[in-house]
Design an enzyme around this catalytic site. Structure first.
Site, PDB file in Angstrom:
ATOM      1  N   ALA A 201     134.463  41.222  29.903  1.00 38.02           N
ATOM      2  CA  ALA A 201     133.502  42.600  29.695  1.00 38.02           C
ATOM      3  C   ALA A 201     132.603  42.567  30.283  1.00 38.02           C
ATOM      4  O   ALA A 201     132.444  41.906  30.511  1.00 38.02           O
ATOM      5  CB  ALA A 201     133.122  42.516  27.682  1.00 38.02           C
ATOM      6  N   TRP A 202     132.601  44.219  30.702  1.00 41.57           N
ATOM      7  CA  TRP A 202     131.493  44.866  31.232  1.00 41.57           C
ATOM      8  C   TRP A 202     131.148  46.349  31.561  1.00 41.57           C
ATOM      9  O   TRP A 202     132.378  46.515  30.633  1.00 41.57           O
ATOM     10  CB  TRP A 202     131.459  44.401  33.067  1.00 41.57           C
ATOM     11  N   ASN A 203     129.832  46.421  31.306  1.00 42.74           N
ATOM     12  CA  ASN A 203     129.538  48.249  31.080  1.00 42.74           C
ATOM     13  C   ASN A 203     129.488  48.726  32.700  1.00 42.74           C
ATOM     14  O   ASN A 203     129.320  48.130  33.265  1.00 42.74           O
ATOM     15  CB  ASN A 203     129.132  48.294  29.882  1.00 42.74           C
TER      16      ASN A 203
ATOM     17  N   HIS B  70     112.267  56.262  34.243  1.00 40.78           N
ATOM     18  CA  HIS B  70     111.269  56.227  33.344  1.00 40.78           C
ATOM     19  C   HIS B  70     112.130  55.996  32.019  1.00 40.78           C
ATOM     20  O   HIS B  70     111.986  57.396  31.275  1.00 40.78           O
ATOM     21  CB  HIS B  70     110.730  57.194  34.073  1.00 40.78           C
TER      22      HIS B  70
ATOM     23  N   HIS C 288     109.730  50.612  30.009  1.00 43.69           N
ATOM     24  CA  HIS C 288     109.486  50.895  31.520  1.00 43.69           C
ATOM     25  C   HIS C 288     108.258  50.601  32.137  1.00 43.69           C
ATOM     26  O   HIS C 288     107.149  50.713  31.711  1.00 43.69           O
ATOM     27  CB  HIS C 288     110.417  52.136  32.059  1.00 43.69           C
TER      28      HIS C 288
ATOM     29  N   ASP D 121     106.119  52.182  35.275  1.00 45.11           N
ATOM     30  CA  ASP D 121     105.935  52.740  36.584  1.00 45.11           C
ATOM     31  C   ASP D 121     105.061  52.760  37.907  1.00 45.11           C
ATOM     32  O   ASP D 121     104.133  51.777  36.992  1.00 45.11           O
ATOM     33  CB  ASP D 121     104.711  54.029  35.757  1.00 45.11           C
TER      34      ASP D 121
ATOM     35  N   HIS E   9     105.228  56.996  41.684  1.00 38.93           N
ATOM     36  CA  HIS E   9     105.808  57.459  40.949  1.00 38.93           C
ATOM     37  C   HIS E   9     105.118  58.382  41.159  1.00 38.93           C
ATOM     38  O   HIS E   9     105.147  60.260  40.394  1.00 38.93           O
ATOM     39  CB  HIS E   9     105.591  57.312  39.277  1.00 38.93           C
TER      40      HIS E   9
ATOM     41  N   HIS F 225      98.307  58.364  34.469  1.00 36.95           N
ATOM     42  CA  HIS F 225      99.481  58.549  35.570  1.00 36.95           C
ATOM     43  C   HIS F 225      98.260  58.611  36.972  1.00 36.95           C
ATOM     44  O   HIS F 225      98.906  58.291  38.333  1.00 36.95           O
ATOM     45  CB  HIS F 225     100.429  59.420  35.915  1.00 36.95           C
TER      46      HIS F 225
HETATM   47  C1  23J Z   1     106.856  62.626  34.156  1.00 36.22           C
HETATM   48  C2  23J Z   1     106.650  63.633  34.574  1.00 36.22           C
HETATM   49  C3  23J Z   1     105.444  62.903  33.457  1.00 36.22           C
HETATM   50  C4  23J Z   1     104.901  61.730  32.378  1.00 36.22           C
HETATM   51  C5  23J Z   1     105.924  61.130  32.424  1.00 36.22           C
HETATM   52  C6  23J Z   1     107.217  61.295  34.253  1.00 36.22           C
HETATM   53  C7  23J Z   1     105.605  59.229  32.837  1.00 36.22           C
HETATM   54  O1  23J Z   1     105.734  59.639  30.781  1.00 36.22           O
HETATM   55  C8  23J Z   1     106.817  58.416  32.631  1.00 36.22           C
HETATM   56  O2  23J Z   1     107.559  58.016  32.348  1.00 36.22           O
HETATM   57  O3  23J Z   1     106.488  58.046  33.871  1.00 36.22           O
HETATM   58  S1  23J Z   1     104.462  62.107  31.442  1.00 36.22           S
HETATM   59 MN    MN Z   2     107.209  56.117  33.455  1.00 34.18          MN
END
Ligand code: 23J
Ligand code: MN
Length: 263
Positions: free
Chosen positions: A64-66, A73, A77, A79, A83, A212
């Site tokens: 079995a596999w997918n 993101h 997850h 960052d 990013h 970010h």
């Molecule tokens: C892209 C643009 C804005 C945001 C985000 C991504 C994320 O929150 C992310 O998953 O890094 S706010």
């Molecule tokens: Mn992210």
């Protein structure tokens, strides 16, 4: 060698359960909540798809596999610095080039669950972090800091998780000043239990999306959609948060694991 004794003790504690491994990831699948951006402004990450290749059938009689369709993101997850535009020039800012030594580190858990329950737009301030440090001890160089909101209780309901209305999403997060303060402390990264590292209304903050902007400008990492932070102590746990080694990747779903002493 001292390090041998430490690892020997750790191994025994892991086997005995004296150290518990807490799962800080949510389920990754077609119902996992995903970020929604204003369509006139940006493209969204695609819906997650899980496609069966075989399950002990004519397409693979003994196995079995997918295969998956999944944005970097998505779900719980990581960052990476590349990013964000402010982190674009770090050669070690990609999932395949970042220094893995930094990914296993002590974690500081700031409990904002009460504040977030009362106000979904709750913003963590520097005063709050300093009060937390006075009670629990200083946040140190190379450590993770995560904001506990217990938002994972909504992770099976995208509308509740995103909490958006005509004025946009309403979810808790950090002020710009908190991220500046923590970067100054030398943290390796900042994590939350919401869809991203920033608050829902962070597009209107200065700078826009300050977590970010400021984390990645300083070559630090972000963690989003973390789960089970209510099972971690304020201090004393070790968090392991490692992205897949995607070539040139800007992030990745993770299985975030915390080592917590019991008893
Ligand atoms: C892209 C643009 C804005 C945001 C985000 C991504 C994320 O929150 C992310 O998953 O890094 S706010
Ligand atoms: Mn992210």
């Amino acid at each position: 060698m001292a390090s041998v004794k430490v690892l020997d003790d750790l191994a025994k504690m892991l086997i005995s359960g004296g150290i518990e491994v807490v799962d800080c990831s949510g389920v990754l699948g077609p119902d996992t909540p995903l970020l929604k951006l204003p369509p006139e402004l940006a493209k969204d990450t695609p819906k997650i798809e899980v496609h069966k290749i075989s399950e002990y059938d004519k397409d693979g009689p003994l196995w079995a596999w997918n295969w998956l369709k999944v944005g970097e993101h998505s779900g719980t997850h990581f960052d990476a610095p590349h990013h964000w535009i402010t982190g674009r020039d770090y050669q070690d800012g990609f999932t395949d080039t970042l220094p893995v030594q930094r990914l296993v580190a002590p974690v500081n858990v700031i409990d904002c669950s009460k504040e977030a329950a009362e106000n979904p737009d709750f913003l963590l301030t520097v005063d709050h972090v300093k009060a937390w440090e006075a009670e629990h001890g200083e946040i140190g160089n190379g450590e993770w800091v995560v904001m506990r909101t217990d938002w994972d209780r909504f992770a099976n309901d995208e509308a509740a998780f995103l909490n958006a209305d005509s004025t946009g999403p309403h979810t808790p997060g950090p002020t710009a000043e908190v991220i500046e303060y923590l970067v100054g402390k030398g943290i390796v990264g900042w994590g939350t239990q919401c869809i991203g590292t920033d608050a829902g209304q962070a597009g209107a903050m200065h700078p826009p999306f300050p977590a970010h902007n400021l984390l990645h400008k300083a070559n630090r990492f972000g963690l989003a959609s973390l789960a089970n932070l209510d099972r971690l102590p304020a201090k004393g746990a070790i968090l392991i948060a490692a992205p897949l080694k995607i070539e040139g990747g800007t992030g990745s779903p993770i299985r975030a694991l915390a080592l917590v002493a019991r008893g």
